[in-house]
Design a protein around this motif. Sequence first.
Motif, PDB file in Angstrom:
ATOM      1  N   TYR A 136      -7.814  13.299  -0.074  1.00 40.33           N
ATOM      2  CA  TYR A 136      -7.380  12.395   0.988  1.00 40.33           C
ATOM      3  C   TYR A 136      -6.918  11.059   0.417  1.00 40.33           C
ATOM      4  O   TYR A 136      -7.461  10.555  -0.556  1.00 40.33           O
ATOM      5  CB  TYR A 136      -8.525  12.116   1.971  1.00 40.33           C
ATOM      6  CG  TYR A 136      -8.612  13.084   3.126  1.00 40.33           C
ATOM      7  CD1 TYR A 136      -7.510  13.350   3.929  1.00 40.33           C
ATOM      8  CD2 TYR A 136      -9.821  13.706   3.434  1.00 40.33           C
ATOM      9  CE1 TYR A 136      -7.598  14.234   4.984  1.00 40.33           C
ATOM     10  CE2 TYR A 136      -9.920  14.590   4.483  1.00 40.33           C
ATOM     11  CZ  TYR A 136      -8.801  14.852   5.261  1.00 40.33           C
ATOM     12  OH  TYR A 136      -8.890  15.728   6.304  1.00 40.33           O
ATOM     13  N   ALA A 137      -5.913  10.485   1.070  1.00 37.19           N
ATOM     14  CA  ALA A 137      -5.478   9.119   0.790  1.00 37.19           C
ATOM     15  C   ALA A 137      -5.456   8.357   2.111  1.00 37.19           C
ATOM     16  O   ALA A 137      -5.358   8.952   3.185  1.00 37.19           O
ATOM     17  CB  ALA A 137      -4.099   9.112   0.145  1.00 37.19           C
ATOM     18  N   ASN A 138      -5.545   7.033   2.031  1.00 36.44           N
ATOM     19  CA  ASN A 138      -5.621   6.219   3.250  1.00 36.44           C
ATOM     20  C   ASN A 138      -4.254   5.784   3.774  1.00 36.44           C
ATOM     21  O   ASN A 138      -4.103   5.531   4.971  1.00 36.44           O
ATOM     22  CB  ASN A 138      -6.469   4.964   2.991  1.00 36.44           C
ATOM     23  CG  ASN A 138      -7.909   5.295   2.688  1.00 36.44           C
ATOM     24  OD1 ASN A 138      -8.470   6.214   3.271  1.00 36.44           O
ATOM     25  ND2 ASN A 138      -8.511   4.545   1.771  1.00 36.44           N
ATOM     26  N   ASP A 139      -3.273   5.707   2.886  1.00 29.49           N
ATOM     27  CA  ASP A 139      -1.965   5.186   3.275  1.00 29.49           C
ATOM     28  C   ASP A 139      -0.894   6.137   2.783  1.00 29.49           C
ATOM     29  O   ASP A 139      -0.744   6.348   1.576  1.00 29.49           O
ATOM     30  CB  ASP A 139      -1.757   3.792   2.673  1.00 29.49           C
ATOM     31  CG  ASP A 139      -0.349   3.276   2.899  1.00 29.49           C
ATOM     32  OD1 ASP A 139       0.015   3.007   4.058  1.00 29.49           O
ATOM     33  OD2 ASP A 139       0.393   3.156   1.905  1.00 29.49           O
ATOM     34  N   TRP A 140      -0.120   6.713   3.703  1.00 25.45           N
ATOM     35  CA  TRP A 140       0.834   7.750   3.310  1.00 25.45           C
ATOM     36  C   TRP A 140       1.965   7.202   2.442  1.00 25.45           C
ATOM     37  O   TRP A 140       2.410   7.863   1.496  1.00 25.45           O
ATOM     38  CB  TRP A 140       1.408   8.448   4.542  1.00 25.45           C
ATOM     39  CG  TRP A 140       2.453   7.673   5.305  1.00 25.45           C
ATOM     40  CD1 TRP A 140       2.254   6.840   6.354  1.00 25.45           C
ATOM     41  CD2 TRP A 140       3.867   7.679   5.057  1.00 25.45           C
ATOM     42  NE1 TRP A 140       3.453   6.313   6.783  1.00 25.45           N
ATOM     43  CE2 TRP A 140       4.454   6.815   6.012  1.00 25.45           C
ATOM     44  CE3 TRP A 140       4.694   8.311   4.132  1.00 25.45           C
ATOM     45  CZ2 TRP A 140       5.833   6.578   6.063  1.00 25.45           C
ATOM     46  CZ3 TRP A 140       6.064   8.078   4.180  1.00 25.45           C
ATOM     47  CH2 TRP A 140       6.620   7.229   5.135  1.00 25.45           C
ATOM     48  N   LYS A 141       2.412   5.995   2.716  1.00 26.96           N
ATOM     49  CA  LYS A 141       3.555   5.480   1.986  1.00 26.96           C
ATOM     50  C   LYS A 141       3.189   5.167   0.533  1.00 26.96           C
ATOM     51  O   LYS A 141       3.938   5.511  -0.393  1.00 26.96           O
ATOM     52  CB  LYS A 141       4.117   4.240   2.670  1.00 26.96           C
ATOM     53  CG  LYS A 141       5.449   3.775   2.098  1.00 26.96           C
ATOM     54  CD  LYS A 141       6.137   2.755   2.981  1.00 26.96           C
ATOM     55  CE  LYS A 141       6.725   3.385   4.241  1.00 26.96           C
ATOM     56  NZ  LYS A 141       7.550   2.425   5.017  1.00 26.96           N
ATOM     57  N   GLY A 142       2.041   4.534   0.308  1.00 27.80           N
ATOM     58  CA  GLY A 142       1.603   4.275  -1.062  1.00 27.80           C
ATOM     59  C   GLY A 142       1.329   5.560  -1.814  1.00 27.80           C
ATOM     60  O   GLY A 142       1.614   5.667  -3.011  1.00 27.80           O
ATOM     61  N   MET A 143       0.786   6.557  -1.100  1.00 26.62           N
ATOM     62  CA  MET A 143       0.530   7.869  -1.697  1.00 26.62           C
ATOM     63  C   MET A 143       1.831   8.521  -2.138  1.00 26.62           C
ATOM     64  O   MET A 143       1.964   8.989  -3.278  1.00 26.62           O
ATOM     65  CB  MET A 143      -0.187   8.752  -0.678  1.00 26.62           C
ATOM     66  CG  MET A 143      -0.373  10.202  -1.087  1.00 26.62           C
ATOM     67  SD  MET A 143      -0.923  11.224   0.316  1.00 26.62           S
ATOM     68  CE  MET A 143       0.628  11.355   1.246  1.00 26.62           C
ATOM     69  N   CYS A 144       2.807   8.559  -1.239  1.00 26.01           N
ATOM     70  CA  CYS A 144       4.072   9.232  -1.542  1.00 26.01           C
ATOM     71  C   CYS A 144       4.867   8.493  -2.608  1.00 26.01           C
ATOM     72  O   CYS A 144       5.474   9.114  -3.491  1.00 26.01           O
ATOM     73  CB  CYS A 144       4.905   9.374  -0.272  1.00 26.01           C
ATOM     74  SG  CYS A 144       4.233  10.585   0.902  1.00 26.01           S
ATOM     75  N   MET A 145       4.857   7.161  -2.555  1.00 24.09           N
ATOM     76  CA  MET A 145       5.592   6.402  -3.554  1.00 24.09           C
ATOM     77  C   MET A 145       5.003   6.580  -4.947  1.00 24.09           C
ATOM     78  O   MET A 145       5.721   6.517  -5.951  1.00 24.09           O
ATOM     79  CB  MET A 145       5.645   4.931  -3.167  1.00 24.09           C
ATOM     80  CG  MET A 145       6.642   4.605  -2.075  1.00 24.09           C
ATOM     81  SD  MET A 145       8.355   5.044  -2.496  1.00 24.09           S
ATOM     82  CE  MET A 145       8.666   3.956  -3.884  1.00 24.09           C
ATOM     83  N   SER A 146       3.701   6.811  -5.040  1.00 16.84           N
ATOM     84  CA  SER A 146       3.089   7.066  -6.347  1.00 16.84           C
ATOM     85  C   SER A 146       3.688   8.308  -6.990  1.00 16.84           C
ATOM     86  O   SER A 146       3.891   8.360  -8.211  1.00 16.84           O
ATOM     87  CB  SER A 146       1.572   7.214  -6.204  1.00 16.84           C
ATOM     88  OG  SER A 146       0.975   5.984  -5.871  1.00 16.84           O
ATOM     89  N   LYS A 147       3.969   9.325  -6.189  1.00 20.97           N
ATOM     90  CA  LYS A 147       4.608  10.538  -6.719  1.00 20.97           C
ATOM     91  C   LYS A 147       6.085  10.288  -7.008  1.00 20.97           C
ATOM     92  O   LYS A 147       6.634  10.780  -7.998  1.00 20.97           O
ATOM     93  CB  LYS A 147       4.457  11.675  -5.705  1.00 20.97           C
ATOM     94  CG  LYS A 147       5.164  12.979  -6.110  1.00 20.97           C
ATOM     95  CD  LYS A 147       4.491  13.644  -7.292  1.00 20.97           C
ATOM     96  CE  LYS A 147       5.247  14.917  -7.739  1.00 20.97           C
ATOM     97  NZ  LYS A 147       5.452  15.885  -6.664  1.00 20.97           N
ATOM     98  N   VAL A 148       6.743   9.529  -6.148  1.00 22.72           N
ATOM     99  CA  VAL A 148       8.163   9.248  -6.349  1.00 22.72           C
ATOM    100  C   VAL A 148       8.390   8.518  -7.668  1.00 22.72           C
ATOM    101  O   VAL A 148       9.306   8.864  -8.429  1.00 22.72           O
ATOM    102  CB  VAL A 148       8.731   8.428  -5.167  1.00 22.72           C
ATOM    103  CG1 VAL A 148      10.116   7.879  -5.500  1.00 22.72           C
ATOM    104  CG2 VAL A 148       8.805   9.285  -3.916  1.00 22.72           C
ATOM    105  N   VAL A 149       7.583   7.504  -7.959  1.00 25.16           N
ATOM    106  CA  VAL A 149       7.808   6.733  -9.190  1.00 25.16           C
ATOM    107  C   VAL A 149       7.497   7.577 -10.428  1.00 25.16           C
ATOM    108  O   VAL A 149       8.091   7.367 -11.493  1.00 25.16           O
ATOM    109  CB  VAL A 149       7.005   5.410  -9.197  1.00 25.16           C
ATOM    110  CG1 VAL A 149       7.371   4.557  -7.984  1.00 25.16           C
ATOM    111  CG2 VAL A 149       5.512   5.640  -9.259  1.00 25.16           C
TER     112      VAL A 149
END
Length: 328
Positions: free
Chosen positions: A183-196
Amino acid sequence: MKYGIIGAGAMGYRFGVMMQENAGINVDFIDTWEPNVEKVRQQGGVTVSRDHEDRHIVPINIYYPEEYNGHPDVWIIFKKQMQLADELQRDYDAGIFHDDQYVFSAMNGMGHFEKIAQYFHKDHIICGTAMIATRLDAPADVDFMGAVDSEVMHMARYNNEAPDETTQQVFDDFKSARLGPVYANDWKGMCMSKVVFNAVCNTLCTMFEMQMGQFIEYPGVPEMARQLFNESFDTCERAGIRLIESRQEEIDSVTTISKAYKYHYPSMYQDFSKGRPTEVDYINGYIAKIGRENDYICRTHEFLIHEVHMAEMMRKYHHQQENAIQYS
């Protein structure tokens, strides 16, 4: 619960097959690529291997959208970013979406959840990322890369609220399928971690047409990664996006993951090598877009975007050269 997979490609097969085989979950596959659908029907399922070994056929149910009359509790979407809008519209026109359904996606890049939100209520959208390497070598022929139980994925609700009953059941089903959910708390920070991360490994491996193990052999990779990650983190900080990993953790992950998946060609290269458009605009391009929106220019990312598109353009000349050699 019952699941439907939209997009029977590398990752769609990976999730669906593991859910069937490891957790006994009822899964239907929806796909629009005719050679893929017809090959599954011809051979009675999808051919599955892991790291090129133990090839076997797994029986699955696969349908075109227009012929499907099932009603999954949850849709799982894995399409290329460039194809998603047309796919969602076709599925909607076929009448397979319903108001009570939830949807999960862990596609590469960014921009897909905004498209998905046009068809599903935001409270029913579960965002995801997957650090899971998979290859689709041919229609209905998939190779799961990496050791058994090496799968790791993250998930968060699109509304950033705590998991509700359905989201918790999806998490539990993914865990039973041995997909490694976190689980992660914030979807945008989670997804951006994979994007970068993908903006380093996927793009550079594609540029030099190399496997991840070959990529990490070059001693300058950590410094190249640092330069790209610094631009990405600077951009996200200006945009108020907090990534779930630190700069150093992202840099370290390039080495760890490249060694773990040393025989893997990233998905961007798989598209490039087959003459398809890449998702660079949804990965490096998304980072650069956020940067410019926040008065910051990601010069290295923008340079790489042009390089990838130039390489895409050059494929037509390579094809001409191959024909010239063949008939000389």
